[in-house]
Design a protein around this motif. Structure first.
Motif, PDB file in Angstrom:
ATOM      1  N   ARG A 171      24.905  41.405   7.195  1.00 37.86           N
ATOM      2  CA  ARG A 171      25.121  42.483   8.164  1.00 37.86           C
ATOM      3  C   ARG A 171      25.115  41.967   9.600  1.00 37.86           C
ATOM      4  N   TRP A 172      24.418  40.864   9.830  1.00 36.55           N
ATOM      5  CA  TRP A 172      24.364  40.306  11.177  1.00 36.55           C
ATOM      6  C   TRP A 172      25.670  39.650  11.582  1.00 36.55           C
ATOM      7  N   VAL A 173      26.562  39.427  10.635  1.00 36.96           N
ATOM      8  CA  VAL A 173      27.919  38.993  10.977  1.00 36.96           C
ATOM      9  C   VAL A 173      28.596  40.050  11.850  1.00 36.96           C
ATOM     10  N   PHE A 174      28.232  41.309  11.646  1.00 37.10           N
ATOM     11  CA  PHE A 174      28.762  42.415  12.448  1.00 37.10           C
ATOM     12  C   PHE A 174      27.836  42.778  13.609  1.00 37.10           C
ATOM     13  N   PHE A 175      26.533  42.783  13.368  1.00 39.19           N
ATOM     14  CA  PHE A 175      25.586  43.226  14.389  1.00 39.19           C
ATOM     15  C   PHE A 175      25.494  42.261  15.575  1.00 39.19           C
ATOM     16  N   VAL A 176      25.992  41.047  15.416  1.00 42.77           N
ATOM     17  CA  VAL A 176      25.974  40.113  16.541  1.00 42.77           C
ATOM     18  C   VAL A 176      26.995  40.500  17.615  1.00 42.77           C
ATOM     19  N   ASN A 177      27.979  41.321  17.251  1.00 40.62           N
ATOM     20  CA  ASN A 177      29.047  41.681  18.193  1.00 40.62           C
ATOM     21  C   ASN A 177      28.654  42.694  19.269  1.00 40.62           C
ATOM     22  N   PRO A 178      27.951  43.801  18.936  1.00 44.13           N
ATOM     23  CA  PRO A 178      27.696  44.830  19.951  1.00 44.13           C
ATOM     24  C   PRO A 178      27.007  44.348  21.220  1.00 44.13           C
ATOM     25  N   PRO A 179      25.955  43.498  21.153  1.00 42.16           N
ATOM     26  CA  PRO A 179      25.374  43.021  22.420  1.00 42.16           C
ATOM     27  C   PRO A 179      26.378  42.245  23.272  1.00 42.16           C
ATOM     28  N   VAL A 180      27.222  41.460  22.622  1.00 44.57           N
ATOM     29  CA  VAL A 180      28.237  40.711  23.359  1.00 44.57           C
ATOM     30  C   VAL A 180      29.241  41.670  23.996  1.00 44.57           C
ATOM     31  N   CYS A 181      29.614  42.725  23.271  1.00 40.84           N
ATOM     32  CA  CYS A 181      30.548  43.717  23.813  1.00 40.84           C
ATOM     33  C   CYS A 181      29.981  44.387  25.061  1.00 40.84           C
ATOM     34  N   LEU A 182      28.695  44.694  25.060  1.00 38.95           N
ATOM     35  CA  LEU A 182      28.071  45.325  26.225  1.00 38.95           C
ATOM     36  C   LEU A 182      28.101  44.389  27.434  1.00 38.95           C
TER      37      LEU A 182
END
Length: 492
Positions: free
Chosen positions: A173-184
């Protein structure tokens, strides 16, 4: 018509460097997510109950919408504003990454991957067109595109590595969850660093053209992705290809008669653009599929864990970065053609060497050297082809040109996996029928697929012999008339 000399250096300023770092971060997000789920697939299948056939759509869903919406995204960047579109795409990517990480069933995960592809198709051409219009000084542009080329080549390897690390140390799941902080962080930097878009161009959007080209590209990529399972000679595959072709013809006819076309065909008057896009399709068919097949070999034949399989690609990332950076320094002397040819043949040699992988192979003895040779070629090709495809493009069509080269890249990747997977599967089944062990049969199939990928790289090198040799002088964008006609320019 006279054109002023080269613009002052933007990259030499602190703000210029920060803008480039931001654009590279946007590109990195999009490139990496095409491959980051590779080594997490077994864990995803176990947790969510995917069928073997359905599991491929965790990978393919992203490619379908990424490739299908790319041309529309690039043209919208030119028409409604590049900053507006990259913000909208980042928001879509943010939301879909959260839903993907939180998915509790296959449908939600595949739907999230489809949405991620749409967001990426908005972000990537807008970011690349901002890069080429911001860094208009030829030296700046060569350096910026060199960094972009290194990024694109690195991302395939880094994606596999990152997926392995996250899957092994945390969970898939962290393959996906790593993206949102970077997007912000990206969104904050966009509002801080990028100039506000000018007022939107007057005139209505060519909705019919947008529907035709997007439907055609979605159908084309979907058909290619499904072809290995359905068969290239099946009625569904042939019908899909014919349907996509008919839609593209209808799109071309409609656009030729439209007063404000979504896709101005005058862009093909830019010398060398078509050859660069074709070279990218053929080259990426070889490069992208190599990562896929080598990962299968490492995990399914040699028994590597996801983390260990990811670490195999670390040395390759340095090779890609080295030649992409070297290319940005050499291009002012050699032009793009020699770099593309050299890179394609280095890549072909490396993948050809990999096609001899044995059943009882080792990383040091059978993978390290050929993979590094391939990486050197990938760095040259990605940088030089992207540079050639952006040379001489007027500013009002920069988004479209960026979309075309990126569409070529992902279309080539999807095409390569589809064609070579069919070859590998056929060979594997033949060997199993002859009594070979599963490991031996799979290795034999992978060997043939890698050989085919090497041949594609060699063909890309031959195509490049006929391509335009874009030099530093070609980095300056020409002026354009309101109807999109490019004017010839001379330096003073």
């Amino acid at each position: 018509m006279l054109q002023a000399g080269p613009a002052e250096s933007v990259l030499g300023t602190r703000r210029g460097k920060a803008v480039l770092a931001l654009l590279l971060a946007i590109g990195f997000l999009d490139f990496v997510d095409a491959s980051v789920v590779n080594v997490a697939l077994p864990s995803i299948r176990r947790d969510l109950g995917f069928s073997v056939q359905g599991l491929q759509w965790v990978l393919s869903a992203y490619l379908v919408t990424y490739g299908g919406f790319m041309l529309l995204g690039g043209r919208l960047a030119d028409l409604v504003g590049r900053r507006r579109l990259v913000v909208a795409g980042t928001v879509v990517f943010f939301v879909s990454s959260i839903s993907g990480g939180a998915a509790q069933n296959p449908g939600t995960l595949v739907g999230s991957r489809l949405a991620q592809g749409v967001g990426a198709a908005m972000m990537l051409p807008a970011a690349l067109s901002i890069l080429t219009t911001t860094f208009s000084n030829p030296v700046d542009r060569a350096k910026a595109l060199g960094a972009w080329g290194a990024l694109g080549g690195l991302a395939s390897a880094v994606g596999v590595l990152l997926g392995g690390v996250l899957s092994d140390l945390l969970n898939w799941r962290w393959v996906f969850f790593v993206n949102p902080p970077v997007c912000l962080i990206v969104l904050f930097a966009i509002f801080k660093l990028l100039q506000v878009d000018p007022p939107r161009q007057r005139g209505r959007l060519d909705v019919v053209g947008a529907v035709l080209v997007t439907t055609a590209m979605l159908l084309l990529v979907y058909t290619i992705v499904e072809a290995p399972d359905k068969g290239w000679g099946s009625g569904r595959t042939v019908g899909g290809l014919v349907g996509a072709g008919a839609l593209l013809v209808a799109f071309a006819v409609y656009e030729a008669r439209h007063s404000q076309p979504l896709f101005p065909f005058s862009i093909f008057r830019i010398k060398g653009l078509g050859e660069a896009d074709l070279t990218m399709v053929v080259a990426m068919a070889g490069f992208y599929s190599m990562f896929f097949f080598l990962t299968l070999y490492l995990q399914n034949v040699l028994g590597f864990s996801p983390l260990k399989a990811g670490l195999v690609y670390v040395p390759a990332t340095f090779g890609v970065a080295f030649t992409a950076g070297l290319g940005s320094k050499l291009v002012s002397r050699t032009g793009t053609r020699p770099l593309i040819v050299l890179g394609a043949f280095l890549g072909a040699a490396g993948i050809f060497w990999l096609s001899f992988i044995p059943v009882h192979g080792t990383w040091l003895g059978n993978v390290l050297a050929p993979l590094e040779l391939m990486a050197l070629g990938l760095g040259f090709v990605f940088f030089a082809v992207t540079t050639a495809a952006q040379a001489g493009v007027p500013e009002d069509q920069a988004g479209l040109a960026a979309a075309m080269i990126n569409t070529s890249m992902w279309l080539g990747g999807a095409l390569g996996i589809a064609i070579f997977s069919a070859i590998a599967s056929s060979r594997t089944q033949h060997r199993l029928a002859a009594g070979a062990s599963p490991a031996s049969a799979l290795t034999s199939g992978l060997q043939v697929a890698l050989l085919a990928a090497a041949i594609f790289l060699a063909v890309a090198g031959l195509i490049a012999f006929r391509s335009r040799n874009a030099t530093a002088a070609d980095m300056l964008p020409p002026e354009a008339e309101p109807d999109g006609t490019v004017l010839e320019t001379v330096d003073v």
